[in-house]
Every structure is written in structure tokens, then in C-alpha cells.
Scaffold this motif. Structure first.
Motif, PDB file in Angstrom:
ATOM      1  N   ARG A   1       6.347  21.007  63.693  1.00 35.26           N
ATOM      2  CA  ARG A   1       7.572  20.627  62.984  1.00 35.26           C
ATOM      3  C   ARG A   1       7.305  20.165  61.552  1.00 35.26           C
ATOM      4  NH1 ARG A   1      11.795  17.198  66.079  1.00 35.26           N
ATOM      5  NH2 ARG A   1      12.305  19.275  66.798  1.00 35.26           N
ATOM      6  N   LEU A   2       6.253  19.389  61.330  1.00 31.51           N
ATOM      7  CA  LEU A   2       5.985  18.890  59.976  1.00 31.51           C
ATOM      8  C   LEU A   2       5.710  20.021  58.990  1.00 31.51           C
ATOM      9  CD1 LEU A   2       3.879  15.674  60.674  1.00 31.51           C
ATOM     10  CD2 LEU A   2       6.283  15.845  59.982  1.00 31.51           C
ATOM     11  N   LYS A   3       4.928  20.990  59.412  1.00 34.05           N
ATOM     12  CA  LYS A   3       4.630  22.132  58.525  1.00 34.05           C
ATOM     13  C   LYS A   3       5.869  23.011  58.348  1.00 34.05           C
ATOM     14  CE  LYS A   3       0.174  22.303  57.279  1.00 34.05           C
ATOM     15  NZ  LYS A   3      -0.139  20.912  56.987  1.00 34.05           N
ATOM     16  N   LEU A   4       6.639  23.195  59.414  1.00 29.96           N
ATOM     17  CA  LEU A   4       7.869  23.974  59.285  1.00 29.96           C
ATOM     18  C   LEU A   4       8.829  23.291  58.318  1.00 29.96           C
ATOM     19  CD1 LEU A   4       8.518  25.023  63.000  1.00 29.96           C
ATOM     20  CD2 LEU A   4       7.487  26.390  61.166  1.00 29.96           C
ATOM     21  N   GLN A   5       8.928  21.981  58.401  1.00 31.82           N
ATOM     22  CA  GLN A   5       9.779  21.250  57.473  1.00 31.82           C
ATOM     23  C   GLN A   5       9.209  21.276  56.059  1.00 31.82           C
ATOM     24  OE1 GLN A   5      10.560  17.390  59.230  1.00 31.82           O
ATOM     25  NE2 GLN A   5      12.114  18.243  60.573  1.00 31.82           N
ATOM     26  N   ALA A   6       7.897  21.394  55.951  1.00 31.23           N
ATOM     27  CA  ALA A   6       7.273  21.523  54.631  1.00 31.23           C
ATOM     28  C   ALA A   6       7.725  22.819  53.955  1.00 31.23           C
ATOM     29  CB  ALA A   6       5.752  21.465  54.753  1.00 31.23           C
ATOM     30  N   LEU A   7       7.908  23.889  54.732  1.00 31.34           N
ATOM     31  CA  LEU A   7       8.478  25.117  54.173  1.00 31.34           C
ATOM     32  C   LEU A   7       9.861  24.829  53.580  1.00 31.34           C
ATOM     33  CD1 LEU A   7       7.684  27.886  56.824  1.00 31.34           C
ATOM     34  CD2 LEU A   7       6.862  27.810  54.464  1.00 31.34           C
ATOM     35  N   GLY A   8      10.630  24.002  54.277  1.00 32.28           N
ATOM     36  CA  GLY A   8      11.948  23.611  53.780  1.00 32.28           C
ATOM     37  C   GLY A   8      11.878  22.805  52.496  1.00 32.28           C
ATOM     38  N   ALA A   9      10.840  21.992  52.363  1.00 34.50           N
ATOM     39  CA  ALA A   9      10.660  21.232  51.117  1.00 34.50           C
ATOM     40  C   ALA A   9      10.404  22.187  49.954  1.00 34.50           C
ATOM     41  CB  ALA A   9       9.517  20.234  51.267  1.00 34.50           C
ATOM     42  N   VAL A  10       9.627  23.241  50.213  1.00 33.72           N
ATOM     43  CA  VAL A  10       9.387  24.249  49.170  1.00 33.72           C
ATOM     44  C   VAL A  10      10.705  24.930  48.814  1.00 33.72           C
ATOM     45  CG1 VAL A  10       8.208  26.419  48.626  1.00 33.72           C
ATOM     46  CG2 VAL A  10       6.978  24.599  49.838  1.00 33.72           C
ATOM     47  N   LEU A  11      11.473  25.309  49.822  1.00 38.29           N
ATOM     48  CA  LEU A  11      12.778  25.919  49.586  1.00 38.29           C
ATOM     49  C   LEU A  11      13.656  24.981  48.756  1.00 38.29           C
ATOM     50  CD1 LEU A  11      14.804  28.223  50.120  1.00 38.29           C
ATOM     51  CD2 LEU A  11      15.408  27.045  52.248  1.00 38.29           C
ATOM     52  N   GLY A  12      13.656  23.711  49.099  1.00 37.02           N
ATOM     53  CA  GLY A  12      14.424  22.728  48.351  1.00 37.02           C
ATOM     54  C   GLY A  12      13.989  22.619  46.905  1.00 37.02           C
ATOM     55  N   GLN A  13      12.684  22.662  46.679  1.00 36.95           N
ATOM     56  CA  GLN A  13      12.186  22.561  45.304  1.00 36.95           C
ATOM     57  C   GLN A  13      12.587  23.782  44.479  1.00 36.95           C
ATOM     58  OE1 GLN A  13      10.897  19.644  44.258  1.00 36.95           O
ATOM     59  NE2 GLN A  13      11.161  20.548  42.233  1.00 36.95           N
ATOM     60  N   VAL A  14      12.613  24.943  45.112  1.00 31.38           N
ATOM     61  CA  VAL A  14      13.088  26.144  44.409  1.00 31.38           C
ATOM     62  C   VAL A  14      14.564  25.969  44.050  1.00 31.38           C
ATOM     63  CG1 VAL A  14      13.523  28.635  44.594  1.00 31.38           C
ATOM     64  CG2 VAL A  14      11.371  27.675  45.446  1.00 31.38           C
ATOM     65  N   LEU A  15      15.367  25.454  44.973  1.00 27.04           N
ATOM     66  CA  LEU A  15      16.785  25.195  44.697  1.00 27.04           C
ATOM     67  C   LEU A  15      16.948  24.204  43.546  1.00 27.04           C
ATOM     68  CD1 LEU A  15      18.025  25.027  48.378  1.00 27.04           C
ATOM     69  CD2 LEU A  15      18.899  26.617  46.643  1.00 27.04           C
ATOM     70  N   VAL A  16      16.121  23.180  43.532  1.00 25.16           N
ATOM     71  CA  VAL A  16      16.172  22.186  42.454  1.00 25.16           C
ATOM     72  C   VAL A  16      15.829  22.844  41.119  1.00 25.16           C
ATOM     73  CG1 VAL A  16      14.972  20.147  41.530  1.00 25.16           C
ATOM     74  CG2 VAL A  16      15.787  20.152  43.900  1.00 25.16           C
ATOM     75  N   ASN A  17      14.747  23.590  41.094  1.00 24.91           N
ATOM     76  CA  ASN A  17      14.278  24.188  39.840  1.00 24.91           C
ATOM     77  C   ASN A  17      15.170  25.320  39.346  1.00 24.91           C
ATOM     78  OD1 ASN A  17      12.113  22.427  39.927  1.00 24.91           O
ATOM     79  ND2 ASN A  17      10.691  23.937  40.725  1.00 24.91           N
ATOM     80  N   GLU A  18      15.629  26.162  40.259  1.00 21.73           N
ATOM     81  CA  GLU A  18      16.374  27.361  39.865  1.00 21.73           C
ATOM     82  C   GLU A  18      17.877  27.122  39.723  1.00 21.73           C
ATOM     83  OE1 GLU A  18      15.224  30.455  39.129  1.00 21.73           O
ATOM     84  OE2 GLU A  18      13.113  30.090  39.594  1.00 21.73           O
ATOM     85  N   GLU A  19      18.423  26.229  40.519  1.00 27.13           N
ATOM     86  CA  GLU A  19      19.878  26.064  40.564  1.00 27.13           C
ATOM     87  C   GLU A  19      20.351  24.737  39.966  1.00 27.13           C
ATOM     88  OE1 GLU A  19      21.458  28.748  41.343  1.00 27.13           O
ATOM     89  OE2 GLU A  19      19.651  29.748  42.102  1.00 27.13           O
ATOM     90  N   LYS A  20      19.439  23.972  39.431  1.00 24.35           N
ATOM     91  CA  LYS A  20      19.770  22.693  38.775  1.00 24.35           C
ATOM     92  C   LYS A  20      20.398  21.689  39.740  1.00 24.35           C
ATOM     93  CE  LYS A  20      18.287  24.528  35.010  1.00 24.35           C
ATOM     94  NZ  LYS A  20      16.948  24.988  35.217  1.00 24.35           N
ATOM     95  N   LEU A  21      19.939  21.724  40.992  1.00 23.77           N
ATOM     96  CA  LEU A  21      20.325  20.706  41.955  1.00 23.77           C
ATOM     97  C   LEU A  21      19.322  19.570  41.840  1.00 23.77           C
ATOM     98  CD1 LEU A  21      21.103  23.069  44.968  1.00 23.77           C
ATOM     99  CD2 LEU A  21      22.728  22.043  43.381  1.00 23.77           C
ATOM    100  N   GLU A  22      19.518  18.495  42.599  1.00 22.54           N
ATOM    101  CA  GLU A  22      18.565  17.386  42.541  1.00 22.54           C
ATOM    102  C   GLU A  22      18.324  16.825  43.937  1.00 22.54           C
ATOM    103  OE1 GLU A  22      20.529  14.860  39.693  1.00 22.54           O
ATOM    104  OE2 GLU A  22      21.874  14.015  41.189  1.00 22.54           O
ATOM    105  N   TRP A  23      17.079  16.397  44.158  1.00 17.25           N
ATOM    106  CA  TRP A  23      16.740  15.755  45.425  1.00 17.25           C
ATOM    107  C   TRP A  23      17.443  14.410  45.491  1.00 17.25           C
ATOM    108  CZ3 TRP A  23      14.646  17.930  49.488  1.00 17.25           C
ATOM    109  CH2 TRP A  23      13.777  19.012  49.359  1.00 17.25           C
ATOM    110  N   GLN A  24      18.031  14.123  46.638  1.00 13.47           N
ATOM    111  CA  GLN A  24      18.726  12.858  46.861  1.00 13.47           C
ATOM    112  C   GLN A  24      18.515  12.408  48.309  1.00 13.47           C
ATOM    113  OE1 GLN A  24      21.108  11.168  44.509  1.00 13.47           O
ATOM    114  NE2 GLN A  24      19.771  12.396  43.209  1.00 13.47           N
ATOM    115  N   ASN A  25      18.745  11.122  48.542  1.00 20.68           N
ATOM    116  CA  ASN A  25      18.838  10.608  49.907  1.00 20.68           C
ATOM    117  C   ASN A  25      20.308  10.640  50.291  1.00 20.68           C
ATOM    118  OD1 ASN A  25      16.279   9.932  50.901  1.00 20.68           O
ATOM    119  ND2 ASN A  25      16.194   8.139  49.577  1.00 20.68           N
TER     120      ASN A  25
END
Length: 178
Positions: free
Chosen positions: A90-114
Motif C-alpha cells: 500500500r505505501l508504494k502504491l500510494q507513492a505512485l499517487g504522490a507522483v501523480l499529485g505532483q504532476v497535477l500540482v506542476n502541470e495544472e497549477k493545483l496545490e498540495w493541501q490538508n
């Protein structure tokens, strides 16, 4: 009667699966207390460690690392297609999601939030200054844990489609970006 009950449960399950990891907003959860706050140092560090773990897998198996761009979607797909992460990790699978999230942040001008609601706290990528968020950490992991091999590019496109209506509009764009 029992069949109707099972159908109702199936529909509810389908709705839950469709919402899993996709878009949740204050409009969806009107009756709950909801807060969206900047990530703290610990959360940022955790996300970076997750991204670094996928970067290492990519370097070790493909000779190149992550870039934080849409190019990473192809690397993630190769990792998935070659089953380089076990479906019970699960941790590594969720790490893939973190990469996906970072692409969304960088490419789509979104931001990481809690993102915190009555169900708990999650790391999300959100439209700045709104409560409209995506949950990329689980977009891939929940599918892969049940044995699916998701198409990363399709999930990325679907996420963009879901949040696009909530993105700020460019006031100088007279033709609607077409």
C-alpha cells in the motif's frame, strides 16, 4: 425484496468507488465541517519521500528518474505494467499517487493541501483558495489493490475533467481557451 436491497447496496458501492480518489468539494459535503489548510513540514516531507521512492524504482529499472511533468505518467504506467510494485504494498502504491499529485500540482497549477472532514484528514491537491480537491494518493492504489491495472493517462485526464470547472479562468482569454 432481498434483491432490491442488494441492488441498493451495489449502487451505493458504485458511488463510493466512483468518488474514491476523485473530486470532493464543499458542494458535495454540505452538512459536514470541512477545512482545507496548507501542508505542514511533516506532510511535505512525507510526500517527497514517497516521490523519491518511485524515482528510485524508475532509475533502477529504466535508467532515468522522474521530472515532475506529464512525462512521469509514462514512467508510472511502465511501473504498473511491469508489476514492479506488489498489489499488497500500500505505501508504494500510494507513492505512485504522490507522483501523480505532483504532476497535477506542476502541470495544472493545483496545490498540495490538508483536507479534513468528519472522516479524517487526507493529503489532497486543490484548486488554490477553494475547497475543490482531488485525492491522487489513492487514485491508483485503490484500483491496484483489487487487481486492476489502471491507465495512468486516463486517470490523469479524468481528474482534470472533474476539476476543470472549478479552476480560475484567465480574464484575458476571450475565446474560452479554444
Amino acid at each position: 425484496m432481498k434483491q432490491q436491497s442488494n441492488m441498493a447496496k451495489s449502487r451505493l458501492s458504485l458511488v463510493a468507488v466512483l468518488c474514491m480518489g476523485l473530486l470532493c468539494s464543499s458542494a458535495f459535503a454540505q452538512d459536514e465541517e470541512l477545512s482545507v489548510k496548507d501542508l505542514g513540514w511533516i506532510d511535505r516531507s512525507h510526500i517527497q519521500k514517497q516521490i523519491d521512492s518511485i524515482d528510485e524504482i524508475s532509475r533502477r529499472n529504466f535508467g532515468g528518474g522522474l521530472h515532475g511533468t506529464k512525462q512521469d505518467l509514462k514512467l508510472m504506467q511502465r511501473i504498473i505494467d511491469r508489476s514492479l510494485i506488489k498489489r499488497d504494498d500500500r505505501l508504494k502504491l500510494q507513492a505512485l499517487g504522490a507522483v501523480l499529485g505532483q504532476v497535477l500540482v506542476n502541470e495544472e497549477k493545483l496545490e498540495w493541501q490538508n483536507y479534513e472532514d468528519r472522516l479524517g484528514k487526507s493529503r489532497a491537491v486543490c484548486v488554490p483558495k477553494t475547497q475543490h480537491c482531488l485525492f491522487p494518493i489513492t487514485m491508483l492504489s485503490r484500483r491496484m489493490e483489487v487487481g486492476l491495472l489502471p491507465r495512468v493517462n486516463d486517470i490523469y485526464k479524468n481528474a482534470i475533467e472533474r476539476i476543470e470547472a472549478h479552476m480560475p479562468k484567465n480574464p484575458y482569454d476571450v475565446d474560452g481557451g479554444k
